[in-house]
Design an enzyme around this catalytic site. Structure first.
Site, PDB file in Angstrom:
ATOM      1  NE  ARG A  15      -3.640   0.134   2.338  1.00  0.00           N
ATOM      2  CZ  ARG A  15      -4.232   0.597   3.423  1.00  0.00           C
ATOM      3  NH1 ARG A  15      -4.196  -0.091   4.538  1.00  0.00           N
ATOM      4  NH2 ARG A  15      -4.872   1.749   3.398  1.00  0.00           N
ATOM      5  CB  CYS A  16       4.151   1.976   1.321  1.00  0.00           C
ATOM      6  SG  CYS A  16       5.472   3.195   1.377  1.00  0.00           S
TER       7      CYS A  16
END
Length: 118
Positions: A15-16
């Site tokens: 998600r980063c």
């Protein structure tokens, strides 16, 4: 290409954006890394301490201070040992991505820092 790393491990959070960028940079260097989804399989306290030591970082330099858990747990005045324990207990607090190669360990923030160990 004799100076390139032979293998890599990335402590990764899909998600980063920075973590995804670093994963791409590793692959662009011709290395298919071992991906550790540290939110699912967090390192042990000793494992995290070794990662940070190898990267030359104290827990206070590798903790995500903007995460809600940081404030909720009142970590602003915590000791380095307390921060390390909080990171093990709440892996979302671990700054990412951490990349390990045979050339060293680095917290790849900004993403271009991964070049130091490739």
């Amino acid at each position: 290409m004799s100076g390139m790393a032979n293998s890599a491990t990335i402590y990764h959070n899909q998600r980063c954006n920075t973590s995804r960028t670093v994963l791409g940079l590793i692959r662009d260097a011709g290395i298919e890394p071992t991906i550790v989804k540290y939110l699912e399989t967090p390192p042990s306290k000793d494992g995290l301490r070794k990662l940070l030591d190898d990267a030359g970082l104290k827990p206070s330099e590798a903790i995500r201070k903007r995460e809600a858990a940081y404030k909720e747990l009142g970590l602003a005045q915590a000791s380095e040992d307390e921060l390390l324990k909080a990171m093990v207990d709440n892996p979302i607090l671990i700054e990412r991505p951490i990349v390990v190669t045979d050339k060293g360990t680095v917290l790849a923030r900004p993403a271009t820092r991964v070049g130091e160990v490739l």
